[in-house]
Design a protein around this motif. Structure first.
Motif, PDB file in Angstrom:
ATOM      1  N   ALA A   1       0.823  -1.206   0.000  1.00  0.00           N
ATOM      2  CA  ALA A   1       0.000   0.000   0.000  1.00  0.00           C
ATOM      3  C   ALA A   1       0.857   1.257   0.000  1.00  0.00           C
ATOM      4  CB  ALA A   1      -0.905  -0.027   1.231  1.00  0.00           C
TER       5      ALA A   1
ATOM      6  N   CYS B   1      -5.541   1.508  -4.936  1.00  0.00           N
ATOM      7  CA  CYS B   1      -4.431   0.663  -4.472  1.00  0.00           C
ATOM      8  C   CYS B   1      -4.396  -0.693  -5.198  1.00  0.00           C
ATOM      9  CB  CYS B   1      -4.551   0.437  -2.964  1.00  0.00           C
ATOM     10  SG  CYS B   1      -3.181  -0.548  -2.298  1.00  0.00           S
ATOM     11  N   GLN B   2      -3.208  -1.073  -5.592  1.00  0.00           N
ATOM     12  CA  GLN B   2      -2.961  -2.417  -6.135  1.00  0.00           C
ATOM     13  C   GLN B   2      -1.758  -3.021  -5.413  1.00  0.00           C
ATOM     14  OE1 GLN B   2      -2.686  -2.189 -10.444  1.00  0.00           O
ATOM     15  NE2 GLN B   2      -4.681  -1.202 -10.612  1.00  0.00           N
TER      16      GLN B   2
ATOM     17  N   CYS C   1      -1.571  -5.406  -3.332  1.00  0.00           N
ATOM     18  CA  CYS C   1      -1.542  -6.873  -3.379  1.00  0.00           C
ATOM     19  C   CYS C   1      -2.613  -7.297  -4.376  1.00  0.00           C
ATOM     20  CB  CYS C   1      -1.784  -7.481  -1.987  1.00  0.00           C
ATOM     21  SG  CYS C   1      -3.493  -7.362  -1.407  1.00  0.00           S
TER      22      CYS C   1
ATOM     23  N   TRP D   1      -7.064  -6.462  -4.875  1.00  0.00           N
ATOM     24  CA  TRP D   1      -7.824  -5.416  -5.569  1.00  0.00           C
ATOM     25  C   TRP D   1      -8.605  -5.997  -6.739  1.00  0.00           C
ATOM     26  CZ3 TRP D   1      -7.210  -4.030 -10.706  1.00  0.00           C
ATOM     27  CH2 TRP D   1      -6.094  -4.557 -11.354  1.00  0.00           C
TER      28      TRP D   1
ATOM     29  N   VAL E   1      -7.180  -5.283   6.488  1.00  0.00           N
ATOM     30  CA  VAL E   1      -7.118  -5.444   5.030  1.00  0.00           C
ATOM     31  C   VAL E   1      -8.330  -4.744   4.429  1.00  0.00           C
ATOM     32  CG1 VAL E   1      -7.315  -7.168   3.180  1.00  0.00           C
ATOM     33  CG2 VAL E   1      -5.742  -7.551   5.066  1.00  0.00           C
ATOM     34  N   LYS E   2      -8.111  -3.966   3.388  1.00  0.00           N
ATOM     35  CA  LYS E   2      -9.161  -3.074   2.871  1.00  0.00           C
ATOM     36  C   LYS E   2      -9.950  -3.626   1.687  1.00  0.00           C
ATOM     37  CE  LYS E   2      -7.523   0.347   5.543  1.00  0.00           C
ATOM     38  NZ  LYS E   2      -7.466  -0.016   6.971  1.00  0.00           N
ATOM     39  N   HIS E   3      -9.602  -4.809   1.225  1.00  0.00           N
ATOM     40  CA  HIS E   3     -10.409  -5.436   0.168  1.00  0.00           C
ATOM     41  C   HIS E   3     -11.012  -6.740   0.690  1.00  0.00           C
ATOM     42  CE1 HIS E   3      -8.756  -2.871  -3.171  1.00  0.00           C
ATOM     43  NE2 HIS E   3      -9.934  -3.182  -3.708  1.00  0.00           N
TER      44      HIS E   3
ATOM     45  N   TRP F   1      -1.795   1.328   5.122  1.00  0.00           N
ATOM     46  CA  TRP F   1      -3.029   2.144   5.209  1.00  0.00           C
ATOM     47  C   TRP F   1      -3.491   2.250   6.656  1.00  0.00           C
ATOM     48  CZ3 TRP F   1      -3.089   4.795   1.175  1.00  0.00           C
ATOM     49  CH2 TRP F   1      -3.045   4.276  -0.117  1.00  0.00           C
TER      50      TRP F   1
HETATM   51  S1  SF4 Z   1      -6.008  -5.342   0.199  1.00  0.00           S
HETATM   52 FE1  SF4 Z   1      -6.486  -3.774  -1.305  1.00  0.00          FE
HETATM   53  S2  SF4 Z   1      -5.988  -1.827  -0.327  1.00  0.00           S
HETATM   54 FE2  SF4 Z   1      -4.913  -3.459   0.781  1.00  0.00          FE
HETATM   55  S3  SF4 Z   1      -2.857  -3.635  -0.148  1.00  0.00           S
HETATM   56 FE3  SF4 Z   1      -4.208  -5.140  -1.153  1.00  0.00          FE
HETATM   57  S4  SF4 Z   1      -4.980  -4.019  -2.951  1.00  0.00           S
HETATM   58 FE4  SF4 Z   1      -4.179  -2.450  -1.543  1.00  0.00          FE
END
Ligand code: SF4
Length: 213
Positions: free
Chosen positions: A10, A30-31, A33, A36, A99-101, A127
């Motif tokens: 991130a 964000c990419q 990981c 996304w 984790v945001k996704h 993040w």
């Molecule tokens: S989960 Fe989403 S926001 Fe977090 S690092 Fe992976 S792609 Fe980025």
């Protein structure tokens, strides 16, 4: 699914301007990981800019993924009810995830939650660290083992250490309790009510610290 560079995170998508709004906007692209590609959108944290308490869960669920807002599904509603019982004003809190996704796998027509792995947690952590450093909460409450182990170390055991304040550089007070979704999975009403009561008791400990000047 593409495999990005293993050291991508991130942090590679951080904005120049250090504000929550700028971070939220940057996280949308964000990419860091591969998640996304699987989720509908980034689900960044939400809440009071200067919240005294930050709640950290594992990752967005199905409803959160579709709406783009954290803790609005059944687990979020359980958290809301518990906050009322613990006398913590939800409008004075900030809620987010490690984790945001949304990580999921198909089961028939349903999307079933899949636990994020260590690489995804590490990639997304910048993040969360940015959110904590900008909000500067007095108390952080980790919800569930993934959040607790990400912030308090891999040996932390929620079952043994829930409700205890742990020394940390992240905030003056940090503790962990169960994730509300685990209460929803209780096998019967009696167990669920018991787990809900213990969850509220943990939140009351955070409330007591918040009420200290
Ligand atoms: S989960 Fe989403 S926001 Fe977090 S690092 Fe992976 S792609 Fe980025």
């Amino acid at each position: 699914m593409s495999k990005g560079k293993p050291d991508t995170s991130a942090a590679d998508f951080f904005p120049e301007r250090k504000s929550l709004k700028a971070f939220r906007e940057a996280a949308a692209g964000c990419q860091g990981c591969d998640l996304w590609e699987r989720g509908t959108q980034t689900v960044f944290g939400e809440g009071a800019r200067r919240a005294e308490v930050v709640f950290v869960g594992e990752q967005p669920g199905n409803e959160e993924d579709l709406s783009g807002k954290p803790f609005i599904g059944p687990a979020g509603r359980l958290l809301d009810d518990a906050l009322v019982e613990a006398a913590i004003d939800r409008s004075q809190t900030y809620v987010t995830n490690v984790v945001k996704h949304f990580k999921w796998e198909p089961r028939g027509k349903r999307r079933i939650h899949k636990k994020p792995n260590a690489g995804e947690i590490k990639a997304c952590r910048p993040w969360l660290e940015a959110e904590i450093s900008l909000v500067k909460p007095k108390v952080i409450v980790c919800l569930g083992a993934t959040a607790a182990q990400a912030l308090l170390g891999p040996h932390f055991r929620v079952s043994q250490q829930r409700g205890q304040f742990i020394e940390s550089t992240l905030a003056p007070y940090i503790m962990a309790t169960v994730h509300p979704s685990s209460i929803l999975r209780a096998p019967d009403d009696e167990t669920r009510h018991d787990e809900q009561r213990k969850f509220i008791d943990d939140l009351k400990k955070a409330a007591r610290v918040l009420s200290k000047s």
